[in-house]
Scaffold this active site. Structure first.
Site, mmCIF file in Angstrom:
data_model
loop_
_atom_site.group_PDB
_atom_site.id
_atom_site.type_symbol
_atom_site.label_atom_id
_atom_site.label_comp_id
_atom_site.label_asym_id
_atom_site.label_seq_id
_atom_site.Cartn_x
_atom_site.Cartn_y
_atom_site.Cartn_z
ATOM 1 N N LYS A 19 0.752 -0.924 -0.268
ATOM 2 C CA LYS A 19 -0.310 0.099 -0.271
ATOM 3 C C LYS A 19 0.851 1.463 0.013
ATOM 4 O O LYS A 19 0.432 2.411 -1.195
ATOM 5 C CB LYS A 19 -0.729 0.083 1.193
ATOM 6 C CG LYS A 19 -1.616 1.481 1.271
ATOM 7 C CD LYS A 19 -2.426 1.097 2.891
ATOM 8 C CE LYS A 19 -2.917 2.982 3.417
ATOM 9 N NZ LYS A 19 -3.863 3.629 2.215
ATOM 10 N N SER B 235 -18.570 10.962 5.851
ATOM 11 C CA SER B 235 -17.426 11.908 6.243
ATOM 12 C C SER B 235 -17.012 12.397 4.988
ATOM 13 O O SER B 235 -16.726 12.649 3.947
ATOM 14 C CB SER B 235 -16.306 9.904 5.767
ATOM 15 O OG SER B 235 -16.560 9.339 4.829
ATOM 16 N N GLU C 267 -17.272 12.944 10.431
ATOM 17 C CA GLU C 267 -15.936 11.688 11.160
ATOM 18 C C GLU C 267 -14.964 11.848 11.849
ATOM 19 O O GLU C 267 -14.332 10.668 12.012
ATOM 20 C CB GLU C 267 -16.519 10.349 10.379
ATOM 21 C CG GLU C 267 -18.426 10.807 9.916
ATOM 22 C CD GLU C 267 -19.178 8.992 9.478
ATOM 23 O OE1 GLU C 267 -18.003 8.670 8.867
ATOM 24 O OE2 GLU C 267 -19.723 9.342 8.701
ATOM 25 N N ASP D 147 -26.391 3.343 7.663
ATOM 26 C CA ASP D 147 -25.581 2.957 6.700
ATOM 27 C C ASP D 147 -25.782 1.881 6.986
ATOM 28 O O ASP D 147 -25.148 0.762 7.667
ATOM 29 C CB ASP D 147 -23.859 3.402 6.968
ATOM 30 C CG ASP D 147 -24.391 4.636 6.238
ATOM 31 O OD1 ASP D 147 -25.437 6.290 6.294
ATOM 32 O OD2 ASP D 147 -23.118 5.370 6.338
ATOM 33 N N HIS E 93 -28.124 4.147 3.444
ATOM 34 C CA HIS E 93 -26.901 4.168 2.220
ATOM 35 C C HIS E 93 -26.095 3.246 1.434
ATOM 36 O O HIS E 93 -26.250 2.269 2.852
ATOM 37 C CB HIS E 93 -25.273 5.166 2.715
ATOM 38 C CG HIS E 93 -24.958 5.308 1.554
ATOM 39 N ND1 HIS E 93 -24.481 5.540 0.751
ATOM 40 C CD2 HIS E 93 -23.088 4.791 1.609
ATOM 41 C CE1 HIS E 93 -23.980 5.434 -0.260
ATOM 42 N NE2 HIS E 93 -22.493 5.016 0.090
ATOM 43 N N CYS F 234 -23.439 1.100 -1.633
ATOM 44 C CA CYS F 234 -22.596 2.067 -2.044
ATOM 45 C C CYS F 234 -22.231 0.622 -3.394
ATOM 46 O O CYS F 234 -21.489 -0.733 -2.363
ATOM 47 C CB CYS F 234 -22.145 2.670 -1.780
ATOM 48 S SG CYS F 234 -20.496 1.913 -0.853
ATOM 49 N N HIS G 150 -15.095 7.398 -5.523
ATOM 50 C CA HIS G 150 -13.550 6.137 -5.509
ATOM 51 C C HIS G 150 -12.203 6.684 -6.866
ATOM 52 O O HIS G 150 -11.470 6.024 -7.245
ATOM 53 C CB HIS G 150 -13.933 4.601 -5.776
ATOM 54 C CG HIS G 150 -15.259 4.424 -4.790
ATOM 55 N ND1 HIS G 150 -15.869 4.516 -4.336
ATOM 56 C CD2 HIS G 150 -14.095 4.090 -3.521
ATOM 57 C CE1 HIS G 150 -16.552 4.279 -3.036
ATOM 58 N NE2 HIS G 150 -15.213 4.082 -2.521
ATOM 59 N N CYS H 164 -20.442 8.412 -1.600
ATOM 60 C CA CYS H 164 -20.130 7.423 -0.480
ATOM 61 C C CYS H 164 -19.578 8.491 -0.029
ATOM 62 O O CYS H 164 -18.987 9.862 -0.394
ATOM 63 C CB CYS H 164 -18.938 6.310 -1.027
ATOM 64 S SG CYS H 164 -18.994 5.020 0.427
#
Length: 772
Positions: free
Chosen positions: A27, A448, A499, A614, A656, A658, A709, A741
């Site tokens: 990552k 968020s 958040e 959610d 929600h 997604c 995204h 999202c």
């Protein structure tokens, strides 16, 4: 075939392994590459070292045949798209200019080019990039990555088995490319795709592959006779090839059902089957078709998707039955170990005895090796391991962590009325409009906002003791104040507090509920470089005290506009945790729902008029077989309503979802009885709005107009055009304007621009609807 020979030859293997490294090295390297801090060569070096380390550790643990081809910079389905040359037209130029940048462009998009659609990998929380195929798609073989990784493993002196997504599953997962004729079925491209797979298999054989695994998990779903015939044809043709390695066809996540005799008769050398959970039904089905004479069977008897220690004696009993059904029986997990964290031994924050209940990828590998040794050498060879396993299972079953009489009594007392609102939707909608006074096409976000480096540093400092709680909370207050101020200036109508205090939408709540365990290193890939640490739901659940009221109330004190309370729903709390396997999911869902109901009631009492619960995992957790779905949807929707049905009619309940195929659950979305639902829609061009309209969905909805995204900033014109598309399906008085999202993973500059453009788009379309 003989039982003795099948047992004596038993070997241990795995289908795949976590990719990220013990400290998420992959990552960090990939994100460094995106930011220009890491070169392509350095990124490749990190990846190569992670692969070598994994293979060596697997071999040292006793795995006889390591997997290759399961490693990925982003997603293994996207890797398959590259392998078969199915690059969408809009990405070909960037792929030709730089294959690595083009690969990431397909995954993430660029400012000028939209990415591939992303959705859930069957019923897991892993996301794959959806292939786009049309009648004009031309497949060409590009197996360089798969061949190179095989050679890397062989160079270490290891026995290696390349693992590929099978051709039938690849086509069944694909969607028609933009511009494809209505009703186009990607499976019609099978005869065009098979020669490419033949070429890949020949190249792998030439590179030294003795076996190649072709994963066909799509065959565990309900399939038509035409689809089963296509699978039969695919493996008839691939099996007839002369220049190929031995073929192992693998399925997992559920029972094969009607596809089992198709694969059993196919001219391939082996099958890999899941024998855990509902897939255990394939044990009897395998006997019914006469077993696999002349074939190798890899038995997935260790659960590859959960983290509880295996019942070794139970698995040995299954393996013993299978010995009479195949020439050779090997042992594996039920699926790739990609879906579990790396090493439970690192979880020093969990009490040692409880830690012994857990098995992450390394521990599961040990269980597989132990079972293979017990199968090959007899139970006497693993007597010590069996005794320790019995003690661990007994410890968990009798632990007070797993049983709370008060929680069980409250759950047992739930009535049907507890899961119903006191007023129907039409009455609630009128009360909410009068109370909230929102404009046409109200704007909001999903919850968020970007988690800044300063905020993450403050959280790390708090954990390390470098700052106190008071200092950390001041940092959180400052973030909330900034988020509220921006939203007011941008002109959003229903605000969120952002958040800032939350590390994760499930973990944050799990850390405040009884019955949950949190991990420090339990990272699991969700998509690309997005990793999550699913909490472990080990015991009965209750809420000792309010979890969100303080921060929501603080945010509301800064503005006169409504601020949404933000909660994670009961099904998602289960789906994105490693959930206990010692009681029915319905019972666990009710426990979580009652804890959340207490929080909803406290938010309303504190003055919160809009509360979002959610449920992005509602579709994800849908059973793969249609026959299993009604029972699941019944308890799942009941749990949501149990969480939300105690409020007044003028309190607006949002939910929600997604990145899922919503068409399968439109009735369930209706059954939730939420006042407003927001859904992912930008990448799919408002498909969900059309699905809601076709169903006659009567409530308010916000199909997303901003794909969060991707780093792309949608223009006001682009967002307005999506809104106009949405209006063709949903009346203006019931349409909301929002992103797809939450914005946690985005940066502030793109977030500001995108939301300002979203508000501009809403105002433009409002003017078109009501110029006055």
């Amino acid at each position: 075939m003989t039982t003795d020979s099948a047992a004596a030859s038993a070997r241990a293997t795995v289908y795949g392994y976590p990719r990220q490294g013990p400290d998420r090295e992959l990552k960090k390297a990939i994100e460094g590459y995106w930011k220009g801090r890491v070169t392509a060569d350095a990124l490749e070096a990190v990846a190569a070292e992670l692969r070598r380390t994994t293979w060596r550790e697997l071999a040292a643990a006793g795995v006889h045949e390591v997997p290759t081809g399961d490693f990925s910079f982003y997603d293994h389905v996207l890797d398959t798209t590259v392998m078969v040359g199915a690059i969408p037209a809009r990405h070909r130029e960037v792929v030709a200019a730089d294959p690595l940048d083009g690969y990431f462009a397909m995954a993430r998009g660029t400012q000028d080019v939209a990415p591939l659609e992303m959705t859930k990998w069957f019923d897991t929380n892993y996301h794959y990039l959806v292939p786009e195929l049309g009648p004009d798609t031309v497949f060409t073989a590009h197996p360089a990555q798969q061949v190179a990784e095989l050679r890397e493993a062989l160079a270490l002196g290891l026995t290696a088995r390349p693992v590929l997504v099978g051709p039938v599953t690849y086509l069944l997962l694909a969607k028609p490319a933009p511009g494809a004729p209505a009703g186009f079925d990607p499976l019609t491209l099978l005869d065009r795709l098979l020669p490419v797979y033949a070429e890949v298999l020949a190249d792998l054989r030439a590179a030294g592959a003795q076996w190649v695994q072709l994963d066909e998990p799509a065959l565990v779903q309900d399939r038509t006779r035409a689809e089963l015939n296509a699978a039969a044809r695919a493996y008839r043709d691939l099996g007839a090839l002369t220049q190929r390695p031995k073929l192992l066809v693998a399925s997992y996540f559920d029972r094969l059902g009607d596809a089992l005799p198709v694969l059993a008769k196919a001219p391939v050398e082996g099958l890999a089957l899941d024998f855990t959970g509902s897939a255990a039904a394939d044990l009897d089905a395998l006997a019914a078709v006469g077993g696999l004479p002349g074939k190798r069977l890899i038995a997935g008897v260790v659960d590859g998707r959960n983290i509880w220690t295996n019942d070794l004696e139970e698995s040995l009993a299954v393996l013993g039955t299978l010995l009479a059904l195949a020439d050779r029986v090997d042992v594996a997990a039920s699926c790739s170990l990609l879906h579990v964290p790396l090493d439970a031994a690192r979880e020093r924050g969990i009490e040692p005895q409880v830690r012994r209940w857990l098995a992450f990828a390394k521990q599961k590998t040990g269980e597989i090796v132990t079972l293979a040794r017990g199968l090959a050498q007899g139970t006497g060879a693993i007597a010590g391991e069996l005794a320790a396993n019995r003690a661990d299972l007994s410890s968990r079953a009798s632990s007070p962590i797993t049983h709370d009489p008060a929680v069980r009594a409250r759950t047992a007392a739930v009535t049907e009325a507890d899961a119903r609102r006191s007023h129907d939707y039409s009455e609630r909608a009128a009360a909410q409009r009068a109370h909230l006074g929102l404009p046409l096409l109200p704007t909001t976000t999903i919850g968020s906002f970007p988690q800044t480096g300063e905020l993450r540093a403050a959280r790390a400092d708090l954990r390390a003791g470098r700052i106190g709680t008071a200092g950390y909370e001041e940092r959180v207050k400052a973030e909330i104040s900034e988020v509220i101020s921006f939203q007011e200036k941008a002109g959003l109508d229903v605000l969120v507090h952002g958040e800032a205090e939350r590390n994760d939408m499930v973990q944050y709540f799990a850390e405040q509920l009884t019955g949950y365990l949190a991990t420090q290193h339990g990272w699991v890939q969700s998509y690309g470089t997005r990793y999550v640490r699913p909490p472990i739901l080990a015991g009965d659940v209750s809420r000792p005290e309010p979890m969100t009221v303080r921060w929501t109330s603080y945010a509301q004190s800064l503005t006169r506009k409504p601020v949404k309370g933000m909660l994670t729903g009961p099904v998602t709390m289960l789906a994105w945790s490693f959930v206990r396997d010692d009681q029915p999911l319905r019972d666990t869902a009710r426990q979580v729902a009652l804890a959340l109901r207490d929080e909803v009631d406290d938010l309303e009492s504190a003055g919160t008029s809009v509360i979002q619960v959610d449920e992005p995992a509602l579709r994800e957790t849908l059973p793969l077989r249609a026959a299993d779905r009604p029972a699941y949807l019944a308890w799942a929707t009941e749990a949501f309503r149990l969480s939300t049905s105690g409020v007044r009619p003028d309190t607006q309940i949002h939910t929600h979802m997604c990145y899922a195929e919503f068409g399968d659950i439109v009735q369930a979305i209706d059954d939730l009885d939420a006042d407003v639902i927001s859904l992912e829609a930008a990448r799919s061009h408002m498909q969900v709005a059309r699905e809601l309209a076709a169903h006659g969905y009567p409530r308010e909805a916000g199909p997303g107009v901003y794909d969060i995204h991707s780093p792309r900033v949608p223009s006001p014109q682009e967002a307005a055009e999506l809104l106009r598309t949405g209006l063709r399906a949903i009346p203006a008085e019931r349409l909301w304007v929002n992103p797809d999202c939450g914005l946690k993973t985005r940066g502030w500059p793109e977030t500001r621009s995108s939301l300002e453009n979203l508000v501009t788009a809403a105002r433009t379309v409002r003017e078109e609807l009501s110029p006055s």
